[in-house]
Scaffold this motif. Structure first.
Motif, mmCIF file in Angstrom:
data_model
loop_
_atom_site.group_PDB
_atom_site.id
_atom_site.type_symbol
_atom_site.label_atom_id
_atom_site.label_comp_id
_atom_site.label_asym_id
_atom_site.label_seq_id
_atom_site.Cartn_x
_atom_site.Cartn_y
_atom_site.Cartn_z
ATOM 1 N N VAL B 245 -19.845 3.907 1.492
ATOM 2 C CA VAL B 245 -19.605 4.130 -0.093
ATOM 3 C C VAL B 245 -19.958 3.338 -1.106
ATOM 4 C CG1 VAL B 245 -17.613 5.527 0.696
ATOM 5 C CG2 VAL B 245 -17.232 3.132 0.109
ATOM 6 N N SER B 246 -20.165 3.537 -2.072
ATOM 7 C CA SER B 246 -20.723 2.768 -3.385
ATOM 8 C C SER B 246 -19.462 1.918 -3.647
ATOM 9 C CB SER B 246 -21.134 3.371 -4.472
ATOM 10 O OG SER B 246 -20.047 4.225 -4.919
ATOM 11 N N ALA B 247 -19.908 0.799 -4.418
ATOM 12 C CA ALA B 247 -18.771 -0.115 -4.964
ATOM 13 C C ALA B 247 -17.735 0.594 -5.683
ATOM 14 C CB ALA B 247 -19.483 -1.083 -5.581
ATOM 15 N N LYS B 248 -18.231 1.316 -6.604
ATOM 16 C CA LYS B 248 -17.245 2.263 -7.391
ATOM 17 C C LYS B 248 -16.331 3.017 -6.753
ATOM 18 C CE LYS B 248 -16.518 4.778 -11.361
ATOM 19 N NZ LYS B 248 -15.212 5.581 -10.987
ATOM 20 N N VAL B 249 -16.904 3.786 -5.622
ATOM 21 C CA VAL B 249 -15.857 4.508 -4.883
ATOM 22 C C VAL B 249 -14.975 3.555 -4.196
ATOM 23 C CG1 VAL B 249 -15.756 6.157 -2.791
ATOM 24 C CG2 VAL B 249 -17.704 6.434 -4.461
ATOM 25 N N LYS B 250 -15.394 2.707 -3.384
ATOM 26 C CA LYS B 250 -14.565 1.561 -2.846
ATOM 27 C C LYS B 250 -13.409 1.229 -3.826
ATOM 28 C CE LYS B 250 -15.231 -2.404 0.111
ATOM 29 N NZ LYS B 250 -15.697 -2.070 1.178
ATOM 30 N N LYS B 251 -13.794 0.964 -5.076
ATOM 31 C CA LYS B 251 -13.035 0.269 -5.875
ATOM 32 C C LYS B 251 -11.863 1.351 -6.302
ATOM 33 C CE LYS B 251 -12.877 -2.108 -10.482
ATOM 34 N NZ LYS B 251 -13.483 -1.853 -11.748
ATOM 35 N N ASP B 252 -12.385 2.478 -6.496
ATOM 36 C CA ASP B 252 -11.467 3.660 -6.920
ATOM 37 C C ASP B 252 -10.426 3.906 -5.634
ATOM 38 O OD1 ASP B 252 -13.785 5.744 -8.830
ATOM 39 O OD2 ASP B 252 -12.448 3.941 -9.233
ATOM 40 N N ASN B 253 -10.826 4.018 -4.502
ATOM 41 C CA ASN B 253 -10.223 4.181 -3.519
ATOM 42 C C ASN B 253 -9.089 2.969 -3.152
ATOM 43 O OD1 ASN B 253 -10.558 6.832 -1.958
ATOM 44 N ND2 ASN B 253 -12.492 6.229 -2.619
ATOM 45 N N VAL B 254 -9.507 1.756 -3.553
ATOM 46 C CA VAL B 254 -8.490 0.491 -3.327
ATOM 47 C C VAL B 254 -7.141 0.800 -4.185
ATOM 48 C CG1 VAL B 254 -8.264 -1.597 -3.450
ATOM 49 C CG2 VAL B 254 -10.319 -0.865 -2.452
ATOM 50 N N LYS B 255 -7.855 1.429 -5.466
ATOM 51 C CA LYS B 255 -6.785 1.505 -6.600
ATOM 52 C C LYS B 255 -5.686 2.785 -6.033
ATOM 53 C CE LYS B 255 -8.434 2.684 -10.457
ATOM 54 N NZ LYS B 255 -9.130 2.732 -11.664
ATOM 55 N N TYR B 256 -6.375 3.681 -5.415
ATOM 56 C CA TYR B 256 -5.481 4.775 -4.966
ATOM 57 C C TYR B 256 -4.544 4.345 -3.645
ATOM 58 C CZ TYR B 256 -9.095 7.900 -7.170
ATOM 59 O OH TYR B 256 -10.131 8.387 -8.058
ATOM 60 N N ALA B 257 -5.173 3.397 -2.853
ATOM 61 C CA ALA B 257 -4.379 2.947 -1.846
ATOM 62 C C ALA B 257 -3.186 2.060 -2.428
ATOM 63 C CB ALA B 257 -5.208 2.321 -0.672
ATOM 64 N N ALA B 258 -3.568 1.177 -3.214
ATOM 65 C CA ALA B 258 -2.805 0.306 -3.648
ATOM 66 C C ALA B 258 -1.254 1.277 -4.420
ATOM 67 C CB ALA B 258 -3.356 -0.659 -4.992
ATOM 68 N N TRP B 259 -1.700 2.174 -5.255
ATOM 69 C CA TRP B 259 -0.841 3.171 -5.609
ATOM 70 C C TRP B 259 0.287 3.537 -4.936
ATOM 71 C CZ3 TRP B 259 0.511 8.252 -5.699
ATOM 72 C CH2 TRP B 259 1.347 8.851 -6.570
ATOM 73 N N ALA B 260 -0.327 4.308 -3.607
ATOM 74 C CA ALA B 260 0.305 4.829 -2.758
ATOM 75 C C ALA B 260 1.389 3.791 -1.980
ATOM 76 C CB ALA B 260 -0.712 5.454 -1.488
ATOM 77 N N THR B 261 0.707 2.540 -1.832
ATOM 78 C CA THR B 261 1.625 1.514 -1.605
ATOM 79 C C THR B 261 2.492 1.254 -2.089
ATOM 80 O OG1 THR B 261 -0.462 0.302 -0.414
ATOM 81 C CG2 THR B 261 1.553 -0.899 -0.558
ATOM 82 N N SER B 262 2.691 1.153 -3.439
ATOM 83 C CA SER B 262 3.736 0.952 -4.216
ATOM 84 C C SER B 262 4.815 1.960 -4.319
ATOM 85 C CB SER B 262 3.233 0.679 -5.793
ATOM 86 O OG SER B 262 2.692 1.624 -6.341
ATOM 87 N N GLN B 263 4.304 3.238 -4.141
ATOM 88 C CA GLN B 263 5.171 4.332 -4.307
ATOM 89 C C GLN B 263 5.978 4.520 -2.972
ATOM 90 O OE1 GLN B 263 5.587 6.538 -6.917
ATOM 91 N NE2 GLN B 263 4.469 5.277 -7.878
ATOM 92 N N ILE B 264 5.330 4.174 -2.026
ATOM 93 C CA ILE B 264 6.200 3.965 -0.610
ATOM 94 C C ILE B 264 7.145 2.969 -0.712
ATOM 95 C CG2 ILE B 264 5.725 3.496 1.867
ATOM 96 C CD1 ILE B 264 2.782 4.868 1.553
ATOM 97 N N SER B 265 6.654 1.753 -0.977
ATOM 98 C CA SER B 265 7.492 0.640 -1.191
ATOM 99 C C SER B 265 8.860 0.940 -1.924
ATOM 100 C CB SER B 265 6.872 -0.582 -1.765
ATOM 101 O OG SER B 265 6.087 -1.244 -1.024
ATOM 102 N N ARG B 266 8.587 1.766 -2.882
ATOM 103 C CA ARG B 266 9.636 1.895 -3.831
ATOM 104 C C ARG B 266 10.536 3.096 -3.348
ATOM 105 N NH1 ARG B 266 8.297 4.772 -9.176
ATOM 106 N NH2 ARG B 266 9.929 6.227 -9.000
ATOM 107 N N ALA B 267 9.844 4.034 -2.739
ATOM 108 C CA ALA B 267 10.843 4.968 -2.065
ATOM 109 C C ALA B 267 11.724 4.585 -0.825
ATOM 110 C CB ALA B 267 9.873 6.176 -1.342
ATOM 111 N N TYR B 268 11.218 3.448 -0.128
ATOM 112 C CA TYR B 268 12.080 2.737 0.839
ATOM 113 C C TYR B 268 13.176 2.220 0.449
ATOM 114 C CZ TYR B 268 9.757 4.508 5.145
ATOM 115 O OH TYR B 268 9.272 5.444 5.969
ATOM 116 N N GLN B 269 12.750 1.424 -0.823
ATOM 117 C CA GLN B 269 13.767 0.363 -1.486
ATOM 118 C C GLN B 269 14.881 1.283 -2.037
ATOM 119 O OE1 GLN B 269 11.714 -1.958 -4.401
ATOM 120 N NE2 GLN B 269 10.574 -3.109 -2.628
#
Lengths: 205, 299
Positions: B245-269
């Protein structure tokens, strides 16, 4: 491959899992808290799924979570169990073989256990399980005499007690946890109930 | 042994209403239906009016589910008496034969219904269920496909077919069925999420991106869908880790993953209970990368 010992706790939870979802195929992981050796001692199990066993995402997720939990609790994943929805066919499905292969990459004494639905009735005299082991690059039926289920009668009676007290509803699998994340897929509460029922002479086996 | 009404301190009207709720929402809590329904029928049948017949049907099916042939038989007799020539009752008789594994007799019954009325969908679906019970998946799939050519709007049938294809590892065809379902039920988050899971399982970069999009769509429709949240995290992480993948796609997906991570953390907390400190850093996405599919990101 050497002997395989199946603890009352592991057996009871597998049985309960299959009973909780009689119309679905169910699966789960077999764990051991004993060190690696010639014999495999299955001390516990984690019920995983009751839907879409052959889809990847949730299986991958469950495997990584269980693996992480195991390293924190000094346990290892030593095998995999499955009960097919179609009771007349207890042979391993491609999905079961794939997951067992994956576990085999990390543990060379991996146990593949299929639950035989046709033998799951209260007065049955034999354990409703069929075990496979890795031999010559394929999964072969394990010699029945190398499978140990200590205190089989007591184990049966414990399972019956769980059903009559209604405690079988306590069982949570990973699928149910995802439906409601307040449910504990490590089943601490149910484990405690089962350990209470196991007599002192039986110990942890 | 105390009755349901004593145990739960409910009157017969409440029991009747509960049965209606379970009927309308298609619950399969058969043991409960048998407990409540059997008592209602035995003690209060006369008060139920015309409702009694649909309750007999509901209790009969639940009784079959619980191996209570005695109860199923008595319900069936009542229904036969009241509706002697009914196809609907004949189908129930067929279901009883299925429960007794008398598949040939059941098939004969269904065939006689279909001779009388070739458009009877219930009888056709029961015949397909028999094939499934006998483990004849390819035949069940073939019959279900034929059925759907005629009855293309039958949602339940499309979903059943998707399940059959998933069991056979025919992910492409399962995806097709789910696409039909998503088209006709655009607000159903479960179909989106299942479609995403199938795409993820098929593997390969294109499918992973589709998976991520549909996990996201499922979340838009229901932000509490944990499978979709985890799925979003996993697919985005896989894409970001791909060398193609291109650098941009990589960056976007890292952002999506990070968002998901924070949502999951919050849900469990907020409402979860994690067994130990199994935090998100332990979801090592690369740990079991090629579990189900033969492709992965780098194909």
């Amino acid at each position: 491959m050497g002997e395989v010992e199946l603890s009352c706790l592991a057996y009871a939870k597998m049985y309960l899992h299959a009973s909780q979802f009689p119309r679905c195929s169910v699966n789960g992981l077999l764990l051991s808290s004993s060190p690696a050796g010639a014999a495999v001692c299955i001390t516990d199990c984690v019920p995983l799924l009751h839907s879409h066993l052959s889809l990847a995402p949730i299986t991958q997720l469950a495997l990584t979570q269980v693996d992480a939990w195991c390293s924190q609790t000094q346990q290892r994943i030593v095998g995999y169990y499955q009960a097919n929805a179609c009771v007349s066919d207890s042979s391993p499905t491609p999905c079961a073989l794939k997951i067992a292969e994956k576990i085999f990459e990390q543990c060379n004494n991996t146990v593949l256990l299929m639950i035989d639905g046709e033998k799951m009735f209260p007065s049955c005299r034999v354990p409703p399980i069929v075990m496979y082991e890795r031999k010559d690059a394929r999964w072969a039926l394990k010699d029945k005499h190398a499978i140990m289920l200590r205190q089989w009668e007591e184990t049966c009676s414990i399972v019956n007690q769980l059903f009559s007290s209604g405690d079988q509803t306590l069982l949570v699998d990973f699928d149910s946890h995802l439906d409601d994340i307040t449910k504990d897929w490590t089943n601490q509460k149910l484990n405690a109930k089962i350990m209470e029922l196991i007599s002192p002479a039986n110990g942890n086996v | 042994m105390s009755s349901i009404s004593e145990l739960y301190d409910v009157c017969w009207e409440e029991m009747r209403d509960k049965l209606r709720k379970w009927r309308e929402e298609n619950y399969r809590n058969s043991e409960q239906i048998v407990d409540v329904g059997e008592e209602l029928i035995n003690e209060h049948a006369s008060k139920l009016g015309d409702d009694v017949w649909i309750i007999y049907e509901q209790v009969m099916i639940a009784a079959l589910d619980c191996s209570r042939d005695d109860l199923a038989w008595s319900c069936l007799q009542e229904l036969k008496r009241q509706f002697p020539d009914s196809h609907r009752v004949k189908r129930l008789a067929g279901m009883r034969l299925e429960a007794l594994e008398r598949y040939e007799d059941a098939n004969k019954l269904y065939d006689s219904i279909l001779q009388d009325d070739p458009t009877n969908t219930a009888a056709r679906k029961r015949k397909i269920s028999i094939l499934q019970a006998q483990g004849k998946s390819s035949e069940a799939i073939r019959e279900l496909n034929e059925y759907l050519e005629q009855f293309v709007g039958d949602q339940e049938a499309w979903h059943e077919l998707s399940e059959l294809y998933i069991n056979e590892h025919d992910y492409a065809k399962a995806a097709f069925c789910l696409e039909e379902l998503m088209m006709t039920n655009p607000h159903n988050h479960l179909y989106c999420e299942q479609y995403a899971e199938v795409k993820y399982t098929q593997g390969g970069l294109e499918n992973l991106e589709l998976a991520r999009k549909y996990f996201a769509q499922a979340l838009k429709l229901n932000n509490r869908n944990m499978r979709a949240l985890f799925g979003l995290y996993m697919s985005a992480s896989h894409i970001a880790a791909s060398p193609k993948v291109s650098a941009k796609v990589k960056k976007d997906n890292v952002k999506y993953a990070a968002w998901a991570t924070s949502q999951i953390s919050r849900a469990y907390q907020v409402r979860g209970c994690l067994p130990t400190s199994v935090g998100l850093h332990t979801i090592q996405v690369t740990f079991w990368p090629r579990l189900m599919s033969s492709n992965n990101c780098s194909n």
